[in-house]
Design an enzyme around this catalytic site. Structure first.
Site, mmCIF file in Angstrom:
data_model
loop_
_atom_site.group_PDB
_atom_site.id
_atom_site.type_symbol
_atom_site.label_atom_id
_atom_site.label_comp_id
_atom_site.label_asym_id
_atom_site.label_seq_id
_atom_site.Cartn_x
_atom_site.Cartn_y
_atom_site.Cartn_z
ATOM 1 N N THR A 65 19.960 -38.284 -31.251
ATOM 2 C CA THR A 65 19.534 -37.226 -32.161
ATOM 3 C C THR A 65 19.462 -37.778 -33.581
ATOM 4 O O THR A 65 20.179 -38.707 -33.942
ATOM 5 C CB THR A 65 20.478 -36.024 -32.105
ATOM 6 O OG1 THR A 65 21.793 -36.422 -32.500
ATOM 7 C CG2 THR A 65 20.508 -35.430 -30.708
ATOM 8 N N GLY A 103 16.856 -39.351 -34.752
ATOM 9 C CA GLY A 103 16.352 -40.705 -34.514
ATOM 10 C C GLY A 103 15.110 -41.080 -35.287
ATOM 11 O O GLY A 103 14.566 -42.162 -35.075
ATOM 12 N N GLY A 129 16.880 -43.590 -40.769
ATOM 13 C CA GLY A 129 18.243 -44.028 -40.995
ATOM 14 C C GLY A 129 18.897 -44.699 -39.809
ATOM 15 O O GLY A 129 18.291 -45.498 -39.088
ATOM 16 N N SER A 166 32.238 -40.391 -40.025
ATOM 17 C CA SER A 166 32.095 -40.880 -41.400
ATOM 18 C C SER A 166 33.454 -41.282 -41.943
ATOM 19 O O SER A 166 34.477 -40.670 -41.622
ATOM 20 C CB SER A 166 31.499 -39.802 -42.305
ATOM 21 O OG SER A 166 31.538 -40.207 -43.662
ATOM 22 N N TYR A 183 31.870 -31.867 -46.181
ATOM 23 C CA TYR A 183 31.253 -32.830 -45.267
ATOM 24 C C TYR A 183 32.327 -33.604 -44.513
ATOM 25 O O TYR A 183 32.257 -33.765 -43.289
ATOM 26 C CB TYR A 183 30.365 -33.790 -46.067
ATOM 27 C CG TYR A 183 29.829 -34.949 -45.274
ATOM 28 C CD1 TYR A 183 28.737 -34.801 -44.431
ATOM 29 C CD2 TYR A 183 30.410 -36.219 -45.379
ATOM 30 C CE1 TYR A 183 28.238 -35.873 -43.700
ATOM 31 C CE2 TYR A 183 29.916 -37.294 -44.661
ATOM 32 C CZ TYR A 183 28.832 -37.123 -43.820
ATOM 33 O OH TYR A 183 28.354 -38.176 -43.100
#
Length: 243
Positions: free
Chosen positions: A12, A14, A17, A137, A150
């Protein structure tokens, strides 16, 4: 023979980045890849750039009907899935005192709900012994001003794989998190440059990462090179989370 020869992967986010870099690499390593993206034009361009063995399906992971359509398209080809790389995500800065409901809902709908249902809806087509890779992250473990909503979404991602590692063990499905630091992608260009500069100053390697560097780590977690790894968080962050 490539490391993913004969495998089928869903990625996903895709069309640009990290997702785009991973799709290119997975195809080069022998996989057929289904990629998603919200914007048809960018998705078509990504498919054209990758070449063969790639199928683009427009959709937003925050919309469950779009995910249903994704897997209906995969199923219609007669293929089953070996790898799910739930990579799609969005990032925004907002400081305490300026948080809006729209900001909160936007991030959690894509980064948490979207990832959860990307994986859950894949399960009927996912082969036993398959690999689930989630994009986390470094923000999940570092306190960054105005970036913690985030970061909270990515902390949820970390918890997902802990639970899934146990729930899916009888099917021998591995679940891992790939957590980048700042990477040179379109998302970075959309953030306040002073905030990005502040984050970069904390990276021991002294530079921003490249999407291809993260894609290589995704390939490792997706392939048989990591058959005894599950439930982990692999940081590709220039050392930022380690100090």
């Amino acid at each position: 023979m490539g490391k993913l020869q004969g495998k089928v992967a869903v990625i996903t986010g895709g069309s640009s980045g990290i997702g785009f870099a991973a799709a290119k690499l997975f195809v080069a390593e022998g996989a057929h890849v289904f990629i998603t993206g919200r914007r048809q034009k960018e998705l078509d361009e990504a498919v054209s750039a990758i070449g063969g063995n790639v199928t683009g399906i427009q959709g937003d992971v925050a919309k469950l009907a779009d995910l249903d359509r994704l897997y209906e398209n995969v199923n219609a080809t007669g293929r089953r899935i070996d790898i799910v790389f739930a990579n799609a995500g969005i990032a925004e800065f907002a400081a305490l005192g300026n948080i809006t409901e729209a900001h909160f809902d936007k991030l959690f709908s894509t980064n948490v709900k979207g990832v959860l249902f990307t994986v859950q809806k894949a399960l009927p087509l996912l082969n036993d012994g398959g690999s689930i890779v989630l994009t986390g992250s470094v923000a999940s473990v570092k306190g960054t001003p105005a970036f913690w909503t985030y970061g909270a979404t990515k902390a949820d991602i970390r918890n997902f794989v802990r639970g899934w590692t146990v729930e899916l063990k009888d099917r021998r499905i591995r679940s891992n998190v790939l957590s980048p630091g700042p990477i040179d992608t379109p998302i970075i260009g959309q953030q306040p440059q002073d905030a990005i500069a502040s984050v970069l100053s904390t990276i021991p390697m002294g530079r921003i990462g490249e999407a291809d560097e993260v894609a290589k780590a995704a390939l490792f977690l997706a392939s048989d090179d990591s058959t005894f790894l599950t439930g982990i968080e692999l940081f590709v962050d220039g050392g930022r989370a380690q100090i």
